[in-house]
Design a protein around this motif. Structure first.
Motif, short mmCIF file in Angstrom:
data_model
loop_
_atom_site.label_atom_id
_atom_site.label_comp_id
_atom_site.label_asym_id
_atom_site.label_seq_id
_atom_site.Cartn_x
_atom_site.Cartn_y
_atom_site.Cartn_z
N GLN A 261 -30.17 -123.70 -16.57
CA GLN A 261 -29.36 -122.53 -16.92
C GLN A 261 -27.96 -122.64 -16.32
O GLN A 261 -26.97 -122.34 -16.96
N VAL A 262 -27.92 -123.08 -15.05
CA VAL A 262 -26.62 -123.19 -14.37
C VAL A 262 -25.80 -124.32 -15.00
O VAL A 262 -24.59 -124.19 -15.20
N MET A 263 -26.48 -125.40 -15.36
CA MET A 263 -25.77 -126.50 -16.05
C MET A 263 -25.12 -125.98 -17.33
O MET A 263 -23.95 -126.25 -17.61
N LEU A 264 -25.89 -125.19 -18.10
CA LEU A 264 -25.35 -124.69 -19.38
C LEU A 264 -24.19 -123.72 -19.13
O LEU A 264 -23.20 -123.71 -19.86
N ARG A 265 -24.32 -122.92 -18.07
CA ARG A 265 -23.23 -121.99 -17.77
C ARG A 265 -21.98 -122.77 -17.35
O ARG A 265 -20.86 -122.42 -17.72
#
Ligand SMILES: Cc1cc2nc3c(=O)[nH]c(=O)nc-3n(C[C@H](O)[C@H](O)[C@H](O)COP(=O)(O)O)c2cc1C
Length: 335
Positions: A261-265
């Motif tokens: 999720q953090v990678m995508l953000r």
């Protein structure tokens, strides 16, 4: 309560700062790391002469947004006059601190007499810092350098004293020589020697990758603040881990879902801050996506696929596949 360090009136939490990294720690990266608890950020290095001659990229490189503060803009150069003029221009962007790079090892910079070449010319390094301090007025000026040019000329402590005498508000030392570039190990003994040589705050840089190595750096060197560079690749969580510890809070590492999720953000942030097309901006995002996958089962193959990404949708699908792979792998391990 967490301790603080005062850099010319800028008060920083004594946890961990994000190191300047050209080509890596751009605005999106700095925003992510600040959000996860980095106490201070530094811009990618900007050429003092470049700023004086054209303002084409200046605004992009020198703009400081509130989410990145407290933040320094870092300049490199080899001429006091250009440095003073560049500081004057950079002040329009209201950085909290102005940092001067005297540690960059790359030939393109060193061959102009800037970066770590200045460690061989203490008088010129002092003149550059003095000019910057004078031009910066109330804004603190700091200098970042290495242990020395090579293993025969380790002069960080002497260099630090000279820089302190020019009115610099703090210094950062990376415990490698110029000749080492990024190989071998960073020497905490040099950072300790610098700390004993000066009264201004000393920031320690080199090989800190997690809470333990951060505590070790504080304890072994007595430095006033620790800086993390490569250890934050795909890992803004390192700042949360350190911040939590200093706040006496429980820290739980991210699971694979949170990581993705953090990678995508992070990718969304890169895309939203870029003026390029999605496809071109994805080129910037590729290495970051790959770093978030480091250390997991099958990550080598997936990292290779990250370097092919050309849209956000593809990144979403890849992250879903990666999560599924980890779950399948964990289930098989339990059998
Ligand atoms: C890709 C990369 C770019 C860097 N760019 C800069 C820079 O622009 N200015 C600077 O002072 N140091 C720069 N550095 C050095 C780092 O700030 C740091 O001092 C060094 O990497 C050691 O810390 P680390 O082991 O935590 O990475 C860079 C390092 C890397 C790996």
């Amino acid at each position: 309560m967490t301790d603080t360090v005062n850099i010319g009136g800028v008060v920083l939490k004594k946890t961990a700062a994000l190191a300047p990294m050209a080509g890596v720690a751009d605005r999106a990266y700095r925003l992510m790391c600040r959000e996860y608890g980095a106490c201070y950020t530094v811009s990618e290095m900007v050429s003092a002469k470049g700023i004086c001659y054209s303002d084409r990229k200046t605004a992009e490189l020198c703009t400081v947004t509130d989410g990145e503060r407290p933040m320094a803009v870092q300049l490199f150069g080899s001429e006091p006059e250009f440095m003073a003029e560049a500081v004057d221009i950079v002040l329009r962007y209201e950085p909290d601190i102005i940092d001067i790079n005297m540690g960059c090892p790359v030939p393109k910079v060193v061959n102009t007499g800037a970066g770590s070449a200045l460690m061989k010319n203490i008088d010129l390094a002092s003149a550059i810092t003095e000019a910057a301090v004078k031009a910066a007025g109330k804004t603190p000026v700091t200098v970042k350098f290495r242990s020395g040019w090579n293993s025969d000329t380790i002069n960080a402590a002497e260099f630090a004293k000279a820089i302190e005498n020019t009115g610099a508000a703090a210094i950062t030392v990376h415990g490698r020589t110029r000749d080492q570039f990024y190989s071998g190990t960073s020497d905490p003994g040099v950072i300790k020697a610098v700390k004993s040589a000066v009264k201004i705050p000393v920031i320690g840089s080199g090989d800190v990758t997690d809470l333990l190595s951060c505590i070790k750096m504080y304890e072994e060197t007595g430095c006033d603040l620790v800086m993390i560079g490569r250890g934050s690749y795909g890992n803004p969580f390192v700042f949360r881990e350190i911040d939590s510890w200093f706040n006496g809070e429980q820290y739980s590492p991210p699971d694979i879902e949170e990581k993705m999720q953090v990678m995508l953000r992070h990718i969304r942030l890169i895309l939203s801050l870029s003026e390029k097309s999605e496809e071109m901006a994805m080129h910037e995002a590729r290495k970051h996506a790959a770093w978030y996958m480091n250390g997991y089962y099958g990550s080598a193959k997936f990292r290779g696929r990250c370097y092919q990404l050309s849209s956000y949708e593809e990144a979403v699908r890849l992250s879903e596949e990666f999560i599924e792979l980890q779950h399948r792998h964990n289930t098989q391990k339990k059998r």
